[in-house]
Design an enzyme around this catalytic site. Structure first.
Site, PDB file in Angstrom:
ATOM      1  CD  GLU A   1       8.704  38.030  16.112  1.00  0.00           C
ATOM      2  OE1 GLU A   1       9.270  39.030  16.612  1.00  0.00           O
ATOM      3  OE2 GLU A   1       8.820  36.894  16.593  1.00  0.00           O
TER       4      GLU A   1
ATOM      5  CD  GLU B   1      10.984  33.535  15.186  1.00  0.00           C
ATOM      6  OE1 GLU B   1      11.227  33.979  16.333  1.00  0.00           O
ATOM      7  OE2 GLU B   1      11.145  34.201  14.147  1.00  0.00           O
TER       8      GLU B   1
END
Length: 482
Positions: free
Chosen positions: A169, A370
């Site tokens: 991320e 995720e």
């Protein structure tokens, strides 16, 4: 909620299911071996940075309890475990040779996973930097240092890792760490944080090159969080701000990696992206290294309106947001997680469709690396944790992803390979401390006792049905090679 045989989640053959964690959130053991401080130790030491005043010193003590946690995963029946390396556990002070104690810990964890038939997915860094890198991702040299870490890790562990993820991320690192001041290192630079985009992506490219040079056997990819963006209205200003947020959250990270260039920016926004307007062609070639897979994290859509907010929008409380040209609004009509995020699985389908259409043949196979939700999980009088909301969340999101990418689905051309539940354990949730619980396994943060929740048993049943239907272990559970 009833999830009986009339409403079963059916997983296709070869679709990998795993759980995920991050080193700073679960390991603890911050003084073990030669490990030195990371930016999160420094950040959590600043008063008011962490909601409950907690820190990374113990978290769930995965460093000492990894065998127990691998046994839980084995009991659950997952195919894979995604975890990250603690940079300063492996390379104290962020320079020099690998630390023997740090290497030993990850050697033991990898071997334990493989002995249990669980494929290791290794993230080189999950928001983790040595404190010695005082410029952080604002400094181009950090990218070179990351390439060195990748070379060392690839050389040591490359024979046992199923899949490598370079960065986790980068969008969140830029937005929360450097633009809004919500995460380590806590800077509030707004658009002056954009150099961290380029330096992280350059680090990714150098990391891919280093892993390839080390001859690692596993796949190589990157993970970013993607959010479909909705304008608050049809007004030109709201529409333009939705484009802006899509650029800074999604496209400035994915376009260079997958297409080899930064996205074209509307003329009205060009001044904001000056630092990305002219970058060396050699950098872009490095960033756009061919990948074996792409990791996509999805949690929620974003609704954007023109005009500054008050610092209390759904992105988290941040005074810096009050100076931004847009604000994030609630999405009405949806159930909400403990963080207040809307539960909107249909927008996972939108995300996958946007990725398929934007990047086409340039998009490698995708793992949802995720997906999950926090809820205030409290053990009942008998010690069990009934988290039906999480069961519903996971059921609907996995089903939405499979429906979107099946033949005839809106993203049928996207090659979806698996889904990782965030998270295996309740953990230390960054600036929220211990206030948010994402785990399939409840952790008593005083005693560190682990208790599988109802969602653990639900997923265990889903995976057991697949094994029974196949009459063999799923092929995705075996160690793969490029």
């Amino acid at each position: 909620m009833d999830h009986d045989s009339t409403d079963q989640l059916i997983l296709p053959d070869g679709f990998l299911v795993g759980t995920a964690t991050a080193a700073a959130q679960v390991e603890g053991g911050v003084a073990a071996g030669g490990r030195t401080r990371s930016v999160w130790e420094a950040f959590s030491a600043e008063p008011g940075r962490i909601l409950d005043g907690s820190d990374t010193s113990v978290t769930t003590d995965h460093y000492h309890r990894y065998r127990e946690d691998v046994a839980l995963m084995s009991d659950l029946g997952v195919d894979a475990y995604r975890f990250s390396l603690s940079w300063t556990r492996l390379q104290p002070h962020g320079s020099g040779a690998l630390d023997a104690a740090g290497v030993d810990f990850y050697d033991r964890l990898l071997d334990e996973l493989l002995a249990a038939g669980i494929a290791p997915f290794v993230t080189l860094t999950h928001w983790d930097l040595p404190v010695e890198y005082t410029g952080g991702w604002l400094d181009r040299d950090t990218a070179a240092r990351f390439g060195e870490l990748a070379a060392l890790a690839g050389d040591r562990f490359g024979d046992r890792v199923h899949t490598w993820i370079t960065l986790n991320e980068p969008a969140t690192v830029t937005l929360n760490g450097y633009a809004l001041g919500l995460h380590a290192p806590g800077q509030s630079l707004l658009f002056d944080a954009l150099p961290t985009v380029h330096h992280q992506l350059l680090a990714h490219g150098l990391g891919v090159q280093a892993l390839r040079a080390a001859g690692v056997r596993g796949q190589i990819g990157i993970t970013n969080v993607h959010s479909p963006v909705l304008p608050a209205s049809g007004s030109p200003d709201d529409q333009l701000m939705a484009v802006l947020f899509d650029l800074v959250h999604n496209r400035v990270f994915a376009d260079p990696v997958l297409l080899g260039h930064y996205p074209q920016v509307p003329a009205e926004l060009a001044d904001l992206f000056g630092s990305l307007a002219e970058v060396p062609a050699a950098d872009l070639a490095t960033i756009a290294q061919p990948l074996d897979c792409y990791g996509l994290n999805y949690y929620m859509p974003s609704r954007v309106a023109a005009g500054a907010g008050d610092g209390s929008s759904p992105d988290g409380s941040s005074a810096a947001m009050a100076a931004a040209p847009f604000r994030l609004l609630d999405l009405d009509g949806y159930q909400r997680t403990g963080f207040g995020w809307p539960v909107a699985p249909e927008f996972l389908s939108v995300t996958l469709t946007e990725m398929a259409h934007r990047y086409g043949a340039q998009l490698p196979p995708v793992y949802i690396t995720e997906g999950g939700a926090s809820f205030p999980d409290v053990p009942g009088p008998d010690g069990t944790v009934a988290d039906d909301q999480r069961i519903d969340y996971l059921h609907r999101h996995i089903a939405a992803a499979l429906a979107a990418t099946c033949p005839g689905g809106p993203a049928e051309e996207l090659d979806l390979r698996g889904y990782f539940v965030w998270s295996l354990l309740d953990n230390w949730e960054w600036a929220a401390g211990f206030s948010q619980r994402f785990g399939l396994v409840h952790v008593d943060f005083d005693t560190l006792v682990r208790t599988p929740k109802a969602s653990f048993r639900w997923l265990q049943d889903v995976l057991a049905r697949r094994r029974q239907a196949l009459g063999r272990p799923p092929v995705a559970a075996h160690r793969g090679q490029r």
